[in-house]
Design a protein around this motif. Structure first.
Motif, PDB file in Angstrom:
ATOM      1  N   VAL A  59      37.503   0.737   2.979  1.00 52.45           N
ATOM      2  CA  VAL A  59      36.981   0.560   4.331  1.00 52.45           C
ATOM      3  C   VAL A  59      36.825  -0.921   4.648  1.00 52.45           C
ATOM      4  N   MET A  60      36.249  -1.681   3.733  1.00 51.25           N
ATOM      5  CA  MET A  60      36.030  -3.107   3.981  1.00 51.25           C
ATOM      6  C   MET A  60      37.353  -3.858   4.135  1.00 51.25           C
ATOM      7  N   ARG A  61      38.357  -3.524   3.316  1.00 51.75           N
ATOM      8  CA  ARG A  61      39.674  -4.164   3.465  1.00 51.75           C
ATOM      9  C   ARG A  61      40.286  -3.845   4.822  1.00 51.75           C
ATOM     10  N   ILE A  63      38.662  -2.981   7.602  1.00 49.21           N
ATOM     11  CA  ILE A  63      37.901  -3.677   8.648  1.00 49.21           C
ATOM     12  C   ILE A  63      38.306  -5.147   8.690  1.00 49.21           C
ATOM     13  N   GLU A  64      38.374  -5.775   7.531  1.00 43.53           N
ATOM     14  CA  GLU A  64      38.752  -7.196   7.489  1.00 43.53           C
ATOM     15  C   GLU A  64      40.126  -7.416   8.109  1.00 43.53           C
ATOM     16  N   ALA A  65      41.088  -6.576   7.786  1.00 42.70           N
ATOM     17  CA  ALA A  65      42.443  -6.716   8.339  1.00 42.70           C
ATOM     18  C   ALA A  65      42.427  -6.573   9.864  1.00 42.70           C
ATOM     19  N   GLU A  66      41.668  -5.613  10.366  1.00 42.74           N
ATOM     20  CA  GLU A  66      41.605  -5.401  11.820  1.00 42.74           C
ATOM     21  C   GLU A  66      40.893  -6.561  12.516  1.00 42.74           C
ATOM     22  N   MET A  67      39.826  -7.065  11.916  1.00 41.59           N
ATOM     23  CA  MET A  67      39.095  -8.172  12.526  1.00 41.59           C
ATOM     24  C   MET A  67      39.933  -9.450  12.540  1.00 41.59           C
ATOM     25  N   VAL A  68      40.616  -9.731  11.449  1.00 41.65           N
ATOM     26  CA  VAL A  68      41.486 -10.916  11.393  1.00 41.65           C
ATOM     27  C   VAL A  68      42.608 -10.781  12.426  1.00 41.65           C
ATOM     28  N   ALA A  69      43.150  -9.581  12.571  1.00 39.77           N
ATOM     29  CA  ALA A  69      44.208  -9.350  13.562  1.00 39.77           C
ATOM     30  C   ALA A  69      43.692  -9.583  14.987  1.00 39.77           C
ATOM     31  N   LYS A  70      42.399  -9.410  15.209  1.00 40.89           N
ATOM     32  CA  LYS A  70      41.796  -9.660  16.523  1.00 40.89           C
ATOM     33  C   LYS A  70      41.420 -11.134  16.715  1.00 40.89           C
ATOM     34  N   GLY A  71      41.632 -11.961  15.690  1.00 43.56           N
ATOM     35  CA  GLY A  71      41.343 -13.384  15.818  1.00 43.56           C
ATOM     36  C   GLY A  71      40.014 -13.827  15.242  1.00 43.56           C
ATOM     37  N   PHE A  72      39.298 -12.946  14.566  1.00 45.15           N
ATOM     38  CA  PHE A  72      38.038 -13.305  13.936  1.00 45.15           C
ATOM     39  C   PHE A  72      38.303 -13.935  12.573  1.00 45.15           C
ATOM     40  N   THR A  73      37.328 -14.716  12.100  1.00 47.12           N
ATOM     41  CA  THR A  73      37.424 -15.375  10.806  1.00 47.12           C
ATOM     42  C   THR A  73      36.282 -14.901   9.920  1.00 47.12           C
ATOM     43  N   LYS A  74      36.616 -14.578   8.684  1.00 47.21           N
ATOM     44  CA  LYS A  74      35.576 -14.224   7.715  1.00 47.21           C
ATOM     45  C   LYS A  74      34.890 -15.514   7.288  1.00 47.21           C
ATOM     46  N   SER A  75      33.538 -15.483   7.222  1.00 46.89           N
ATOM     47  CA  SER A  75      32.791 -16.719   7.005  1.00 46.89           C
ATOM     48  C   SER A  75      31.557 -16.473   6.139  1.00 46.89           C
ATOM     49  N   ASN A  76      31.099 -17.538   5.466  1.00 42.48           N
ATOM     50  CA  ASN A  76      29.833 -17.486   4.739  1.00 42.48           C
ATOM     51  C   ASN A  76      28.646 -17.711   5.684  1.00 42.48           C
ATOM     52  N   ASP A  77      28.925 -18.226   6.889  1.00 42.30           N
ATOM     53  CA  ASP A  77      27.901 -18.437   7.913  1.00 42.30           C
ATOM     54  C   ASP A  77      28.361 -17.701   9.175  1.00 42.30           C
ATOM     55  N   PRO A  78      28.325 -16.353   9.160  1.00 37.85           N
ATOM     56  CA  PRO A  78      28.948 -15.574  10.237  1.00 37.85           C
ATOM     57  C   PRO A  78      28.071 -15.429  11.484  1.00 37.85           C
ATOM     58  N   ASP A  79      28.753 -15.133  12.586  1.00 33.40           N
ATOM     59  CA  ASP A  79      28.051 -14.782  13.827  1.00 33.40           C
ATOM     60  C   ASP A  79      27.570 -13.329  13.763  1.00 33.40           C
ATOM     61  N   ILE A  80      28.405 -12.459  13.196  1.00 32.52           N
ATOM     62  CA  ILE A  80      28.043 -11.049  13.102  1.00 32.52           C
ATOM     63  C   ILE A  80      28.199 -10.550  11.669  1.00 32.52           C
ATOM     64  N   LEU A  81      27.325  -9.618  11.322  1.00 30.26           N
ATOM     65  CA  LEU A  81      27.405  -8.920  10.039  1.00 30.26           C
ATOM     66  C   LEU A  81      27.931  -7.522  10.326  1.00 30.26           C
ATOM     67  N   PRO A 157      45.394   8.847  -3.727  1.00 30.89           N
ATOM     68  CA  PRO A 157      44.812   7.588  -3.243  1.00 30.89           C
ATOM     69  C   PRO A 157      45.595   6.949  -2.089  1.00 30.89           C
ATOM     70  N   GLU A 158      46.913   7.100  -2.068  1.00 32.34           N
ATOM     71  CA  GLU A 158      47.712   6.501  -0.994  1.00 32.34           C
ATOM     72  C   GLU A 158      47.396   7.162   0.345  1.00 32.34           C
ATOM     73  N   ARG A 159      47.277   8.482   0.342  1.00 32.34           N
ATOM     74  CA  ARG A 159      46.944   9.194   1.587  1.00 32.34           C
ATOM     75  C   ARG A 159      45.516   8.877   2.023  1.00 32.34           C
ATOM     76  N   LYS A 160      44.625   8.738   1.064  1.00 33.66           N
ATOM     77  CA  LYS A 160      43.233   8.380   1.372  1.00 33.66           C
ATOM     78  C   LYS A 160      43.196   6.999   2.030  1.00 33.66           C
ATOM     79  N   ASP A 161      43.928   6.052   1.455  1.00 29.92           N
ATOM     80  CA  ASP A 161      43.981   4.702   1.999  1.00 29.92           C
ATOM     81  C   ASP A 161      44.530   4.714   3.424  1.00 29.92           C
ATOM     82  N   LYS A 162      45.583   5.473   3.639  1.00 33.89           N
ATOM     83  CA  LYS A 162      46.200   5.564   4.966  1.00 33.89           C
ATOM     84  C   LYS A 162      45.224   6.151   5.985  1.00 33.89           C
TER      85      LYS A 162
END
Length: 179
Positions: A59-61, A63-81, A157-162
């Protein structure tokens, strides 16, 4: 021939209806979502999710892929959690398909209408619901929530990931509000 087409149509509708994700969202209407540019995961919230650690990673991977695709940056000092939690429940659907009813001529009761074919289809599955919460880190307030529900069938696992990627994509597409 018509019966074969009807059976094929019913099968297609049944299979595609299980693959959809129903998504709803809620958000704080007073928030300027354009001010959020960076994100991180809210470990305390994610630790409370009742899915396996492997599924949390999936799930976290996603979410990260979708957020990066939207132009967000993963950060140690984030705007949103970003936090997640989930629910599951067993569901059963029963469909009664009547074939051949209505054949005959004229008005009223017709003795030649009997003999149609009837078949009941029973489908048992697990329905999963994934909640994705966006929390303003500075205010420590929930500002957006996406909720996705749908059938969860995992044979490997592949179908679960998809399927997890599909859930996350459908939810994150609705962020930010009005997009």
């Amino acid at each position: 021939m018509k019966l074969l087409r009807l059976c094929t149509l019913i099968l297609i509708v049944t299979l595609t209806s299980c693959s959809t994700v129903k998504v709803t969202t809620d958000y704080d209407t007073k928030v300027d979502f354009n001010s959020y540019k960076t994100f991180a995961f809210h470990k305390k919230g994610i630790d409370k999710a009742t899915i396996s650690d492997l599924d949390k990673k999936r799930v976290m991977r996603a979410i990260e892929a979708e957020m990066v695709a939207k132009g967000f940056t993963k950060s140690n000092d984030p705007d949103i959690l970003i936090s997640i939690f989930n629910k599951t429940r067993e569901r059963v659907t029963v469909n009664n398909n009547n074939f051949g009813m209505g054949w005959g001529w004229g008005w009223g009761w017709n003795p030649w209408m009997w003999g149609g074919m009837s078949q009941a289809n029973v489908n048992q599955y697990t329905e999963g619901t994934l909640f994705i919460d966006f929390i303003d880190r500075r205010k420590n307030e929930l500002v957006w929530q996406g909720i996705g529900s749908g059938a969860m069938k995992f044979s490997n696992p592949e179908r679960k990931d998809k399927r997890i990627k599909e859930f996350v994509k459908e939810i994150i597409e609705r962020y930010p509000p009005g997009s």
